[in-house]
Design a protein around this motif. Structure first.
Motif, mmCIF file in Angstrom:
data_model
loop_
_atom_site.group_PDB
_atom_site.id
_atom_site.type_symbol
_atom_site.label_atom_id
_atom_site.label_comp_id
_atom_site.label_asym_id
_atom_site.label_seq_id
_atom_site.Cartn_x
_atom_site.Cartn_y
_atom_site.Cartn_z
ATOM 1 N N THR A 192 84.110 -5.075 59.850
ATOM 2 C CA THR A 192 82.803 -4.859 59.241
ATOM 3 C C THR A 192 81.750 -5.526 60.100
ATOM 4 N N ILE A 193 80.816 -4.727 60.601
ATOM 5 C CA ILE A 193 79.690 -5.280 61.357
ATOM 6 C C ILE A 193 78.414 -4.832 60.666
ATOM 7 N N GLY A 194 77.634 -5.815 60.235
ATOM 8 C CA GLY A 194 76.380 -5.501 59.534
ATOM 9 C C GLY A 194 76.595 -4.624 58.307
ATOM 10 N N GLY A 195 77.667 -4.897 57.567
ATOM 11 C CA GLY A 195 77.936 -4.154 56.338
ATOM 12 C C GLY A 195 78.612 -2.808 56.549
ATOM 13 N N LYS A 196 78.809 -2.407 57.818
ATOM 14 C CA LYS A 196 79.379 -1.096 58.107
ATOM 15 C C LYS A 196 80.788 -1.272 58.703
ATOM 16 N N LEU A 197 81.744 -0.504 58.180
ATOM 17 C CA LEU A 197 83.108 -0.574 58.707
ATOM 18 C C LEU A 197 83.224 0.298 59.954
ATOM 19 N N ILE A 198 83.630 -0.285 61.051
ATOM 20 C CA ILE A 198 83.818 0.509 62.270
ATOM 21 C C ILE A 198 85.262 0.390 62.745
ATOM 22 N N LYS A 199 85.673 1.360 63.553
ATOM 23 C CA LYS A 199 87.068 1.437 64.011
ATOM 24 C C LYS A 199 87.067 1.533 65.530
ATOM 25 N N GLN A 200 87.531 0.485 66.168
ATOM 26 C CA GLN A 200 87.553 0.464 67.628
ATOM 27 C C GLN A 200 88.984 0.598 68.133
ATOM 28 N N GLY A 201 89.142 1.256 69.264
ATOM 29 C CA GLY A 201 90.465 1.431 69.850
ATOM 30 C C GLY A 201 90.517 0.819 71.234
ATOM 31 N N TYR A 202 91.489 -0.051 71.464
ATOM 32 C CA TYR A 202 91.622 -0.729 72.750
ATOM 33 C C TYR A 202 93.062 -0.651 73.247
ATOM 34 N N ILE A 203 93.208 -0.719 74.552
ATOM 35 C CA ILE A 203 94.524 -0.919 75.159
ATOM 36 C C ILE A 203 94.390 -2.106 76.108
ATOM 37 N N ASP A 204 95.125 -3.179 75.816
ATOM 38 C CA ASP A 204 95.063 -4.402 76.626
ATOM 39 C C ASP A 204 96.305 -4.474 77.511
ATOM 40 N N LEU A 222 87.395 -8.037 56.446
ATOM 41 C CA LEU A 222 86.677 -8.540 57.620
ATOM 42 C C LEU A 222 87.255 -7.927 58.888
ATOM 43 N N SER A 223 88.584 -7.787 58.919
ATOM 44 C CA SER A 223 89.233 -7.280 60.128
ATOM 45 C C SER A 223 90.624 -6.770 59.773
#
Lengths: 203, 203
Positions: A186-198, B176-177
């Motif tokens: 949740t960033i600034g009240g909005k749920l976002i979905k990020q995709g990463y490959i480490d 939160l996450s």
């Protein structure tokens, strides 16, 4: 103890501590700028740190942080697409949340240079955006899963990868860790979905 | 600076530092034993730490570490299925790599108790195994994606979850996450693939 938000760096540091027994570890961060430079953690571990960034603003933010915290590392101007360092110079090279702001052919070229300046046995860490990311598909398409997207008011390239697409960039290295992760938050009240490959690899 | 291998804990700590302004943060770790107890990081941040574990061997390992490192936290015997603490007592409760060693109905019951003893605004972190894990399907099936599997010479329950299966356990909390991650890494020369779902929530 201050915890850095770039928590993937702790996994890298843990592997560097396990893998290296030398007293003089040299580290290079490509894209080292910003108001909380993770190179500070490497200096805290006693390593010699170099960091480059292409943005004067981000360099200034990072150096202000480093000075305020009585650290000796300084970030300098540099373009990761032209790594003018000696062969086999560094024990650890990393680029966090940066390398995917280039087109894929530039990413491949940069990774090849990183391998060249890494010592045998040295450790490389990069993270990529994956096609799971909520922004994949937004903006002007400029290549296969490459998009021009607005960031801080300017158009910036974002390259997104399928889960195994980049594996062969590292076929001449030993895989220590690959984490394919979908991060919902949740960033600034909005749920976002990020995709990463480490990727963390050993030369 | 020593980096702990339980690197997910740094993400939790970062969120606790961002969310809490109180000077007296109380933390509970359920399954706190082992030779590198992550509660040490919380004590380093100035928090009051309680930790319980069901294994006397793991408790001894943890307390040996804590004594050697001049820390005042001590791990005590306790069963996370019976959390006999006052309502709304803790600012942060977590269980790392532990809670999935129970059957799903026990996990749900334990999470409900954790919520009860967490303060309003307090933070909960648990991680689950996902069905992406290379061991999902191995061993004697004792429920839906619940298996009895050998670990350190004894049969231990491992419960595996679909990506969204556990979301409703936390429907009365703020997310939160949530990180759904597939972690490939080399252990003893062998590449293994582990699947985890890390939840960090606010009451």
């Amino acid at each position: 103890m201050k915890i850095f938000w770039q928590t993937s760096i702790y996994k890298l540091l843990n592997l560097v501590q396990i893998s290296n027994t030398s007293n003089n570890i040299r580290v290079l961060d490509c894209g080292a700028g910003g108001n909380m430079p993770s190179l500070a953690l490497f200096e805290d571990c006693g390593y010699s740190c170099d960091g480059i960034d292409i943005s004067d603003t981000q360099i200034e933010l990072a150096n202000n942080y480093l000075k305020k915290n009585d650290l000796s590392t300084r970030i300098q101007y540099g373009d990761m697409r032209k790594l003018d360092y000696d062969d086999e110079y560094y024990d650890c090279i990393y680029s966090y949340n940066t390398i995917f702001h280039m087109k894929k052919h530039e990413i491949i070229n940069t990774i090849e240079q990183m391998k060249r300046i890494l010592k045998p046995g040295g450790i490389l860490f990069i993270n990529l955006l994956s096609i799971d990311d909520f922004r994949c598909g937004e903006g002007l398409s400029v290549g296969e899963n490459e998009y021009l997207q607005m960031e801080d008011g300017i158009q910036v390239i974002h390259s997104y990868f399928k889960h195994s697409e980049a594996d062969n960039y590292f076929s001449d290295m030993t895989l220590l860790s690959k984490e394919t992760r979908i991060w919902e938050r949740t960033i600034g009240g909005k749920l976002i979905k990020q995709g990463y490959i480490d990727y963390i690899l050993k030369k």
